[in-house]
Design a protein around this motif. Structure first.
Motif, PDB file in Angstrom:
ATOM      1  N   GLU A 244       0.817  -1.209   0.000  1.00  0.00           N
ATOM      2  CA  GLU A 244       0.000   0.000   0.000  1.00  0.00           C
ATOM      3  C   GLU A 244       0.855   1.265   0.000  1.00  0.00           C
ATOM      4  O   GLU A 244       0.495   2.284  -0.606  1.00  0.00           O
ATOM      5  CB  GLU A 244      -0.944   0.003   1.204  1.00  0.00           C
ATOM      6  N   ALA A 255      -3.582  -1.667  -8.011  1.00  0.00           N
ATOM      7  CA  ALA A 255      -4.790  -2.233  -8.607  1.00  0.00           C
ATOM      8  C   ALA A 255      -6.038  -1.465  -8.188  1.00  0.00           C
ATOM      9  O   ALA A 255      -7.152  -1.885  -8.477  1.00  0.00           O
ATOM     10  CB  ALA A 255      -4.920  -3.704  -8.210  1.00  0.00           C
ATOM     11  N   CYS A 256      -5.861  -0.341  -7.479  1.00  0.00           N
ATOM     12  CA  CYS A 256      -6.982   0.532  -7.133  1.00  0.00           C
ATOM     13  C   CYS A 256      -6.511   1.975  -7.279  1.00  0.00           C
ATOM     14  O   CYS A 256      -5.330   2.231  -7.500  1.00  0.00           O
ATOM     15  CB  CYS A 256      -7.472   0.272  -5.703  1.00  0.00           C
ATOM     16  N   ASP A 257      -7.435   2.933  -7.153  1.00  0.00           N
ATOM     17  CA  ASP A 257      -7.081   4.325  -7.430  1.00  0.00           C
ATOM     18  C   ASP A 257      -7.390   5.262  -6.263  1.00  0.00           C
ATOM     19  O   ASP A 257      -7.510   6.466  -6.453  1.00  0.00           O
ATOM     20  CB  ASP A 257      -7.809   4.818  -8.685  1.00  0.00           C
ATOM     21  N   HIS A 258      -7.494   4.732  -5.033  1.00  0.00           N
ATOM     22  CA  HIS A 258      -7.927   5.600  -3.939  1.00  0.00           C
ATOM     23  C   HIS A 258      -6.979   5.604  -2.735  1.00  0.00           C
ATOM     24  O   HIS A 258      -7.344   6.064  -1.660  1.00  0.00           O
ATOM     25  CB  HIS A 258      -9.336   5.205  -3.469  1.00  0.00           C
ATOM     26  N   GLU A 270      -6.221  -4.739   1.445  1.00  0.00           N
ATOM     27  CA  GLU A 270      -6.688  -5.233   0.146  1.00  0.00           C
ATOM     28  C   GLU A 270      -5.949  -4.574  -1.013  1.00  0.00           C
ATOM     29  O   GLU A 270      -6.076  -5.007  -2.164  1.00  0.00           O
ATOM     30  CB  GLU A 270      -8.188  -4.951   0.003  1.00  0.00           C
ATOM     31  N   HIS A 271      -5.166  -3.518  -0.722  1.00  0.00           N
ATOM     32  CA  HIS A 271      -4.592  -2.686  -1.778  1.00  0.00           C
ATOM     33  C   HIS A 271      -3.232  -3.233  -2.203  1.00  0.00           C
ATOM     34  O   HIS A 271      -2.223  -3.053  -1.508  1.00  0.00           O
ATOM     35  CB  HIS A 271      -4.488  -1.241  -1.308  1.00  0.00           C
ATOM     36  N   ARG A 274      -0.815  -3.922  -9.059  1.00  0.00           N
ATOM     37  CA  ARG A 274      -1.461  -4.298 -10.316  1.00  0.00           C
ATOM     38  C   ARG A 274      -0.640  -5.396 -10.998  1.00  0.00           C
ATOM     39  O   ARG A 274       0.591  -5.442 -10.905  1.00  0.00           O
ATOM     40  CB  ARG A 274      -1.550  -3.070 -11.211  1.00  0.00           C
ATOM     41  N   GLU A 310      -8.809  -7.076  -5.586  1.00  0.00           N
ATOM     42  CA  GLU A 310      -8.830  -5.903  -6.460  1.00  0.00           C
ATOM     43  C   GLU A 310      -8.412  -6.228  -7.893  1.00  0.00           C
ATOM     44  O   GLU A 310      -8.730  -5.466  -8.815  1.00  0.00           O
ATOM     45  CB  GLU A 310      -7.940  -4.803  -5.896  1.00  0.00           C
ATOM     46  N   TRP A 311      -7.735  -7.327  -8.095  1.00  0.00           N
ATOM     47  CA  TRP A 311      -7.311  -7.678  -9.452  1.00  0.00           C
ATOM     48  C   TRP A 311      -8.514  -7.884 -10.380  1.00  0.00           C
ATOM     49  O   TRP A 311      -8.446  -7.586 -11.574  1.00  0.00           O
ATOM     50  CB  TRP A 311      -6.462  -8.949  -9.423  1.00  0.00           C
ATOM     51  N   ALA A 313     -11.259  -6.323 -10.472  1.00  0.00           N
ATOM     52  CA  ALA A 313     -11.921  -5.071 -10.860  1.00  0.00           C
ATOM     53  C   ALA A 313     -10.967  -4.115 -11.567  1.00  0.00           C
ATOM     54  O   ALA A 313     -11.369  -3.018 -11.959  1.00  0.00           O
ATOM     55  CB  ALA A 313     -12.503  -4.386  -9.620  1.00  0.00           C
ATOM     56  N   ASP A 314      -9.740  -4.544 -11.761  1.00  0.00           N
ATOM     57  CA  ASP A 314      -8.729  -3.699 -12.407  1.00  0.00           C
ATOM     58  C   ASP A 314      -8.509  -4.195 -13.837  1.00  0.00           C
ATOM     59  O   ASP A 314      -8.046  -5.336 -14.035  1.00  0.00           O
ATOM     60  CB  ASP A 314      -7.423  -3.765 -11.615  1.00  0.00           C
TER      61      ASP A 314
END
Length: 506
Positions: A244, A255-258, A270-271, A274, A310-311, A313-314
């Motif tokens: 993270e 793999a996330c943007d937040h 969870e972060h 990618r 998260e993979w 949804a990426d």
């Protein structure tokens, strides 16, 4: 006299050898330097390098095994025989234990008090990997604290310092190509107060920025100091989870943007990274930096606690998973780890990973560090992998040693001295075909903000693990009382070891 770890063979004789001042020291290399410095600090003893007369003489004996030594003390002085520098170094540590306990401290003591009993000692380790793991991410410790820890490790004949350098809460490894690792990933805006009791992200924190990172000079200094003491420093870069902090500094790898900053709470994030070529290349670059700063050591790539949710949804990760034929997170992580293992092994280095690597099929040649339970140790060996025993039930020293409201906050526990001494039973259960290299104790630092608190959690439990890995049995270290005079050595060395709680006098 309580020697720890217990030597293989000890034959006591009548008489003592008083160390002359100055002390003739012949040969010995790094071991002679360590001895000379300790005697000078504690007692102001002068050293006559290559001087004549009764003193300390180092001898090479190729018939002795790796790290083994023979220590003889009689009226003619001290003779230390070994086939390698490590063996000579461990002989010096035993020699220091034969002296008054004050020799382990800052002094002053009278040089005339340095008298060694006549003795013949033959000694060799049971296991080649005898380690101490330190998490420098959840709380950052300056290099001076780690240098202090090396000295205490050497006292116990521990020969591996495993540094956990990267995680969700920070990044400590310098990688010149990525300056935001030191500028952003190394610092979090605060830390969760108390236990992480809820699932997911907890945003509340104490508002006190925490962090730091090592320079290349810091780590080279640490490696050089460790090498002189016979200790190898092994870096860990945990991937593809526990990343993270990297995603905060370089969002394009996530793999996330937040993610806005390194994680301020604990528990599993969870972060994750990618699954694409850019993220792979970042990891290769970080591994290259580690291989440069820690020459010759194995490289630990982590591999634990990677949710992978998260993979799915990426888009970039989904595309990669389709290309490689991965249908679930475990197979995707296994692909990622194969890529990293290949990169490290192609550089001629050994790869270590936590035992989750077995779930998707560990690449050949991967050394498995088994932590999740005692069964994982035997499982890794049965699968044909060399294994390092680090089972949570016996070796996780972030767990408290005692129960009670007066004890500092800990992640779990207690794991007392008696429980730690049962590690030997786990080691004896390993049947192969993979080789049991040895073991280590772990210090995760979510709830350990200072080095004084780190020592409180590490010792004297670490002494029991050191005893078992060197001698092959706990030999009375299942109780604090059983450590006897060794506790006086820790006190003399100003180690903040954990004393048993006293009865409330009220």
């Amino acid at each position: 006299m309580r020697l720890l770890p217990t030597p293989t063979q000890v034959d006591w004789n009548d008489g003592e050898f008083p160390l002359p001042n100055p002390l003739p020291v012949r040969g010995g290399g790094p071991a002679a330097q360590v001895l000379s410095e300790r005697l000078n600090i504690a007692a102001g003893l002068g050293i006559d390098a290559d001087g004549e007369g009764p003193g300390v003489e180092f001898i090479r004996d190729e018939t002795l095994g790796a790290e083994a030594y023979r220590l003889t003390v009689d009226g003619e002085g001290v003779r230390i025989a070994s086939s390698d520098d490590r063996g000579a170094g461990w002989a010096v540590q035993t020699l220091l234990q034969l002296l008054p306990v004050q020799v382990h401290g800052p002094g002053p003591m009278q040089p005339g008090d340095l008298r060694v009993p006549h003795v013949e000692i033959l000694d060799a380790p049971t296991y080649g990997w005898r380690g101490s793991h330190i998490d420098v991410v959840r709380h950052f410790f300056p290099v001076e604290a780690l240098l202090r820890h090396l000295d205490v490790m050497a006292m116990h004949k521990l020969n591996v310092l495993h540094l956990h350098l990267t995680d969700d809460q920070g990044w400590r490894l310098p990688v010149a190509k990525y300056p935001r690792l030191a500028e952003v990933a190394a610092w979090r805006p605060g830390t969760l107060a108390g236990h992480h009791t809820l699932p997911g992200d907890i945003l509340e924190h104490d508002g006190r920025p925490h962090g730091g990172s090592y320079t290349e000079d810091d780590l080279r200094r640490l490696v050089a100091a460790a090498d002189r003491l016979g200790i190898m420093v092994v870096p860990e870069i945990d991937m593809p989870g526990h990343m993270e902090a990297v995603v905060a500094a370089y969002p394009e790898f996530g793999a996330c943007d937040h993610v806005q900053h390194p994680r301020t709470s604990f528990a599993i994030s969870e972060h994750v990274l990618r699954l694409d070529e850019a993220s792979l290349q970042f990891c290769r670059d970080a591994l290259d930096a580690a291989m440069d700063l820690f020459p010759g050591s194995p490289i630990h790539i982590g591999g634990d606690e990677c949710p992978g949710s998260e993979w799915f949804a990426d888009p970039a990760s989904v595309e990669t998973m389709a290309r490689i034929g991965a249908t679930d997170a475990a197979s995707a992580q296994a692909w990622f780890e194969r890529e990293m293992c290949e990169h490290v092994t192609s550089a001629g280095r050994t790869v270590i990973a936590w035992d989750e690597v077995l779930d998707g099929g560990a690449p050949d040649g991967t050394v498995v560090m088994a932590w999740r339970n005692r069964e994982a140790v035997a499982r890794a060996s049965a699968a044909g992998h060399d294994v390092i025993a680090a089972p949570v039930e016996f070796t996780y020293f972030d767990y408290s040693q005692y129960e009670g409201p007066e004890q500092p906050l800990a992640i779990n526990g207690p794991t007392g001295q008696a429980r730690v001494a049962e590690l030997t039973q786990v080691l004896r259960e390993v049947e192969g075909p993979g080789t049991l290299l040895g073991g280590q104790f772990q210090l995760w630092t979510e709830y350990i903000p200072t080095w004084a608190r780190a020592e409180y959690n590490l010792w004297p439990r670490g002494a029991s693990v050191a005893q078992q890995l060197w001698a092959g049995d706990p030999a009375g270290t299942g109780s604090v009382a059983g450590l006897g005079r060794h506790l006086d050595r820790l006190t003399a060395a100003e180690v903040n070891w954990c004393r048993p709680p006293r009865e409330d006098p009220r």
